[in-house]
Design an enzyme around this catalytic site. Structure first.
Site, PDB file in Angstrom:
ATOM      1  N   THR A 133       0.823  -1.213   0.000  1.00  0.00           N
ATOM      2  CA  THR A 133       0.000   0.000   0.000  1.00  0.00           C
ATOM      3  C   THR A 133       0.856   1.262   0.000  1.00  0.00           C
ATOM      4  OG1 THR A 133      -1.441   1.285   1.470  1.00  0.00           O
ATOM      5  CG2 THR A 133      -0.096  -0.367   2.517  1.00  0.00           C
ATOM      6  N   ASP A 134       0.270   2.357  -0.486  1.00  0.00           N
ATOM      7  CA  ASP A 134       0.983   3.649  -0.430  1.00  0.00           C
ATOM      8  C   ASP A 134       1.062   4.179   1.005  1.00  0.00           C
ATOM      9  OD1 ASP A 134      -1.695   4.344  -0.069  1.00  0.00           O
ATOM     10  OD2 ASP A 134      -1.709   5.941  -1.571  1.00  0.00           O
ATOM     11  N   GLU A 135       0.276   3.574   1.921  1.00  0.00           N
ATOM     12  CA  GLU A 135       0.229   4.105   3.289  1.00  0.00           C
ATOM     13  C   GLU A 135       1.560   3.945   4.019  1.00  0.00           C
ATOM     14  OE1 GLU A 135      -3.437   3.342   5.387  1.00  0.00           O
ATOM     15  OE2 GLU A 135      -4.520   3.050   3.509  1.00  0.00           O
ATOM     16  N   TYR A 158      -1.611  -0.462  10.975  1.00  0.00           N
ATOM     17  CA  TYR A 158      -1.765  -1.152   9.682  1.00  0.00           C
ATOM     18  C   TYR A 158      -0.573  -0.858   8.778  1.00  0.00           C
ATOM     19  CZ  TYR A 158      -3.200  -1.683   4.787  1.00  0.00           C
ATOM     20  OH  TYR A 158      -3.230  -1.996   3.452  1.00  0.00           O
ATOM     21  N   LYS A 162       2.423  -3.319   7.276  1.00  0.00           N
ATOM     22  CA  LYS A 162       2.690  -3.513   5.833  1.00  0.00           C
ATOM     23  C   LYS A 162       4.133  -3.097   5.519  1.00  0.00           C
ATOM     24  CE  LYS A 162       0.316  -4.656   2.892  1.00  0.00           C
ATOM     25  NZ  LYS A 162      -0.048  -6.008   2.352  1.00  0.00           N
TER      26      LYS A 162
HETATM   27  P1  NAD Z   1      -9.427  -7.512   2.331  1.00  0.00           P
HETATM   28  O1  NAD Z   1      -9.413  -7.258   3.801  1.00  0.00           O
HETATM   29  O2  NAD Z   1     -10.663  -7.250   1.554  1.00  0.00           O
HETATM   30  O3  NAD Z   1      -9.019  -9.024   2.033  1.00  0.00           O
HETATM   31  C1  NAD Z   1      -7.997  -9.682   2.744  1.00  0.00           C
HETATM   32  C2  NAD Z   1      -8.163 -11.177   2.505  1.00  0.00           C
HETATM   33  O4  NAD Z   1      -7.104 -11.841   3.199  1.00  0.00           O
HETATM   34  C3  NAD Z   1      -9.480 -11.740   3.038  1.00  0.00           C
HETATM   35  O5  NAD Z   1     -10.071 -12.595   2.072  1.00  0.00           O
HETATM   36  C4  NAD Z   1      -9.070 -12.524   4.266  1.00  0.00           C
HETATM   37  O6  NAD Z   1      -9.899 -13.649   4.532  1.00  0.00           O
HETATM   38  C5  NAD Z   1      -7.651 -12.952   3.890  1.00  0.00           C
HETATM   39  N1  NAD Z   1      -6.820 -13.202   5.078  1.00  0.00           N
HETATM   40  C6  NAD Z   1      -6.672 -12.395   6.172  1.00  0.00           C
HETATM   41  N2  NAD Z   1      -5.860 -12.973   7.060  1.00  0.00           N
HETATM   42  C7  NAD Z   1      -5.434 -14.148   6.511  1.00  0.00           C
HETATM   43  C8  NAD Z   1      -4.567 -15.173   6.943  1.00  0.00           C
HETATM   44  N3  NAD Z   1      -3.954 -15.111   8.130  1.00  0.00           N
HETATM   45  N4  NAD Z   1      -4.344 -16.229   6.108  1.00  0.00           N
HETATM   46  C9  NAD Z   1      -4.960 -16.293   4.914  1.00  0.00           C
HETATM   47  N5  NAD Z   1      -5.821 -15.364   4.464  1.00  0.00           N
HETATM   48  C10 NAD Z   1      -6.049 -14.306   5.255  1.00  0.00           C
HETATM   49  O7  NAD Z   1      -8.200  -6.662   1.771  1.00  0.00           O
HETATM   50  P2  NAD Z   1      -8.029  -5.921   0.372  1.00  0.00           P
HETATM   51  O8  NAD Z   1      -8.535  -4.540   0.496  1.00  0.00           O
HETATM   52  O9  NAD Z   1      -8.512  -6.795  -0.724  1.00  0.00           O
HETATM   53  O10 NAD Z   1      -6.439  -5.819   0.310  1.00  0.00           O
HETATM   54  C11 NAD Z   1      -5.660  -6.886  -0.242  1.00  0.00           C
HETATM   55  C12 NAD Z   1      -4.193  -6.506  -0.175  1.00  0.00           C
HETATM   56  O11 NAD Z   1      -3.964  -5.302  -0.911  1.00  0.00           O
HETATM   57  C13 NAD Z   1      -3.685  -6.251   1.240  1.00  0.00           C
HETATM   58  O12 NAD Z   1      -2.399  -6.789   1.352  1.00  0.00           O
HETATM   59  C14 NAD Z   1      -3.658  -4.741   1.350  1.00  0.00           C
HETATM   60  O13 NAD Z   1      -2.668  -4.311   2.250  1.00  0.00           O
HETATM   61  C15 NAD Z   1      -3.319  -4.344  -0.086  1.00  0.00           C
HETATM   62  N6  NAD Z   1      -3.833  -3.027  -0.506  1.00  0.00           N
HETATM   63  C16 NAD Z   1      -5.141  -2.693  -0.316  1.00  0.00           C
HETATM   64  C17 NAD Z   1      -5.593  -1.451  -0.765  1.00  0.00           C
HETATM   65  C18 NAD Z   1      -7.043  -1.060  -0.624  1.00  0.00           C
HETATM   66  O14 NAD Z   1      -7.398   0.080  -0.968  1.00  0.00           O
HETATM   67  N7  NAD Z   1      -7.936  -1.929  -0.173  1.00  0.00           N
HETATM   68  C19 NAD Z   1      -4.718  -0.569  -1.389  1.00  0.00           C
HETATM   69  C20 NAD Z   1      -3.374  -0.950  -1.558  1.00  0.00           C
HETATM   70  C21 NAD Z   1      -2.946  -2.189  -1.126  1.00  0.00           C
HETATM   71  P1  TYD Z   2     -10.647   4.006   4.501  1.00  0.00           P
HETATM   72  O1  TYD Z   2     -11.624   3.600   3.460  1.00  0.00           O
HETATM   73  O2  TYD Z   2     -10.729   3.382   5.854  1.00  0.00           O
HETATM   74  O3  TYD Z   2      -9.207   3.834   3.857  1.00  0.00           O
HETATM   75  P2  TYD Z   2      -7.741   4.309   4.418  1.00  0.00           P
HETATM   76  O4  TYD Z   2      -7.865   4.716   5.818  1.00  0.00           O
HETATM   77  O5  TYD Z   2      -6.941   3.066   4.256  1.00  0.00           O
HETATM   78  O6  TYD Z   2      -7.317   5.422   3.502  1.00  0.00           O
HETATM   79  O7  TYD Z   2     -10.778   5.576   4.714  1.00  0.00           O
HETATM   80  C1  TYD Z   2     -10.617   6.482   3.634  1.00  0.00           C
HETATM   81  C2  TYD Z   2     -10.677   7.893   4.185  1.00  0.00           C
HETATM   82  O8  TYD Z   2     -12.004   8.126   4.691  1.00  0.00           O
HETATM   83  C3  TYD Z   2      -9.760   8.131   5.368  1.00  0.00           C
HETATM   84  O9  TYD Z   2      -9.267   9.470   5.309  1.00  0.00           O
HETATM   85  C4  TYD Z   2     -10.654   7.966   6.585  1.00  0.00           C
HETATM   86  C5  TYD Z   2     -11.986   8.466   6.076  1.00  0.00           C
HETATM   87  N1  TYD Z   2     -13.188   7.838   6.683  1.00  0.00           N
HETATM   88  C6  TYD Z   2     -14.234   8.646   7.162  1.00  0.00           C
HETATM   89  O10 TYD Z   2     -14.173   9.898   7.093  1.00  0.00           O
HETATM   90  N2  TYD Z   2     -15.330   8.031   7.675  1.00  0.00           N
HETATM   91  C7  TYD Z   2     -15.440   6.667   7.770  1.00  0.00           C
HETATM   92  O11 TYD Z   2     -16.471   6.161   8.305  1.00  0.00           O
HETATM   93  C8  TYD Z   2     -14.374   5.854   7.265  1.00  0.00           C
HETATM   94  C9  TYD Z   2     -14.434   4.351   7.330  1.00  0.00           C
HETATM   95  C10 TYD Z   2     -13.273   6.496   6.721  1.00  0.00           C
END
Ligand code: NAD
Ligand code: TYD
Length: 350
Positions: A133-135, A158, A162
């Site tokens: 992630t970019d975070e 988080y 990562k």
């Molecule tokens: P998500 O929470 O929707 O999915 C995570 C999946 O991992 C779930 O299906 C869960 O059951 C599985 N999981 C969790 N713990 C596990 C374990 N111990 N063993 C096996 N499986 C397990 O997450 P997402 O949003 O789809 O993100 C997927 C990846 O992409 C993550 O690594 C996250 O850091 C990265 N990512 C997410 C975003 C975003 O905006 N959502 C952006 C950049 C990177």
């Molecule tokens: P989120 O979807 O949790 O992603 P991330 O924290 O990984 O960027 O949140 C996106 C943005 O929205 C973040 O600045 C937090 C804000 N946010 C709210 O203002 N209200 C909410 O209920 C949630 C879940 C997030």
């Protein structure tokens, strides 16, 4: 094309399910194994359309379970790993950081060990892809962008977990010559997004006429990428990225949270046939998230110039598609918001 066996971890989650679908459909000659523990965030309903595909197998298991991983790697002898399994929600990491260390750090190290062990005598054509992630880069002010050279500065449990896992992936490249590649992506949105995250939470609350919680002053900024574009970037990096390299992925699509929430209100009013401005009445400013990162923004020049990847759809179109998907998939939403999620919601927003 060589026949490959690929492990995708976290394939039942939001992004993972789009990656699994893309690979299963695009590469019928590959064998795709989806390993997922099916935590609250994992949902096999996300993959109904591919579950009987001949090149697809699901394995339920935990990436922190060493003996299980050993058996799995011996059984399939993977050529590649695309690692997405993680605990992914910042607010949950604030209330329970340890589970993030276990899954994101320890789980990644155990997976690296399994790959290292399997490939110890032959690393030719093998690849371990860490989806990050970019975070990890921390928080920007009004100006500037994250590049691949930006120093890591994680500020939530988080992003710290990562960042630690990314460091282990790079350490295995330098120390053991494990053929790795990494990407750091901005916020994704689209179908199958678990409704604890901002966009699906707002859409769901508008549907239910519930308050729309905006943290702090609402001027926090995120760069939003259509999830299928992230999947296509992962495909490009997995196949064409250079070993040992990192690629930033972004949507060139920055929104202040409050502007995004208002946009979603307007789209939903239109789709639901409500009078203009109706849903905006639900916006409620609530207590800020501790350590809330002000702004994320990605410089995605490297992936564009090296691999020719760019986001494919405009924000307005993507947000509308997403809202429509949630309205058309009420059963999916009902299933995922029951039980554990209700308890989390009440605790988070009480
Ligand atoms: P998500 O929470 O929707 O999915 C995570 C999946 O991992 C779930 O299906 C869960 O059951 C599985 N999981 C969790 N713990 C596990 C374990 N111990 N063993 C096996 N499986 C397990 O997450 P997402 O949003 O789809 O993100 C997927 C990846 O992409 C993550 O690594 C996250 O850091 C990265 N990512 C997410 C975003 C975003 O905006 N959502 C952006 C950049 C990177
Ligand atoms: P989120 O979807 O949790 O992603 P991330 O924290 O990984 O960027 O949140 C996106 C943005 O929205 C973040 O600045 C937090 C804000 N946010 C709210 O203002 N209200 C909410 O209920 C949630 C879940 C997030």
């Amino acid at each position: 094309m060589t026949k490959s066996t690929l492990l995708i971890t976290g394939g039942a989650g939001f992004i993972g399910s789009h990656v699994v679908r893309l690979f299963v459909n695009k590469y019928p000659e590959y064998r795709i194994v989806n390993l997922d523990a099916l935590t609250y965030a994992g949902n096999l309903e996300n993959l109904r359309d591919v579950e009987y595909a001949p090149n697809y197998t699901f394995e339920k298991g935990d990436i922190t379970d060493t003996p299980f991983l050993q058996t799995l790697f011996e059984k399939y002898r993977f050529d590649g790993v695309i690692h997405l399994a993680a605990e992914s929600h910042v607010d949950r990491s604030i209330s329970n950081p340890e589970s993030f260390v276990e899954t994101n750090v320890l789980g990644t190290v155990k997976l690296l060990n399994a790959a290292r062990n399997l490939w110890k005598n032959d690393r030719e054509g093998k690849r371990f892809y860490q989806v990050s992630t970019d975070e990890v880069y921390g928080s920007l002010g009004e100006e500037g962008y994250f590049t691949e050279e930006t120093r890591y500065d994680p500020r939530s449990p988080y992003s710290a977990s990562k960042a630690a896992s990314d460091h282990f992936v790079r350490a295995y490249f330098h120390t053991y010559n494990l053929p790795v590649v990494l990407s750091n992506c901005s916020n994704n949105y689209g179908p199958n997004h678990f409704p604890e995250k901002l966009i699906p939470l707002i859409i769901n609350n508008i549907r239910e006429g519930k308050p729309l919680p905006v943290y702090g002053d609402g001027k926090y900024t995120r760069d939003w990428l259509w999830v299928k574009d992230h999947a296509s970037a992962i495909d490009a990096i997995f196949h064409k990225g250079r070993t040992g390299e990192t690629y930033n992925i972004g949507g060139n699509n920055e929104w202040k949270n409050i502007d995004l929430v208002e946009k979603l209100c307007d789209i939903m009013d239109e789709l639901l046939g409500k009078p203009p401005g109706a849903s905006r009445q639900l916006i409620t400013f609530v207590k800020d998230r501790p350590g809330h990162d002000r702004r994320y923004a990605i410089d995605a020049t490297k992936i564009k110039t090296e691999l020719g990847w760019e986001p494919s759809i405009r924000a307005e179109e993507g947000f509308r598609e997403t809202a429509k998907w949630y309205l058309e998939n009420e059963a999916w939403l009902q299933h995922v918001v029951s039980g554990e999620y209700q308890r989390f919601y009440e605790q988070q927003y009480r």
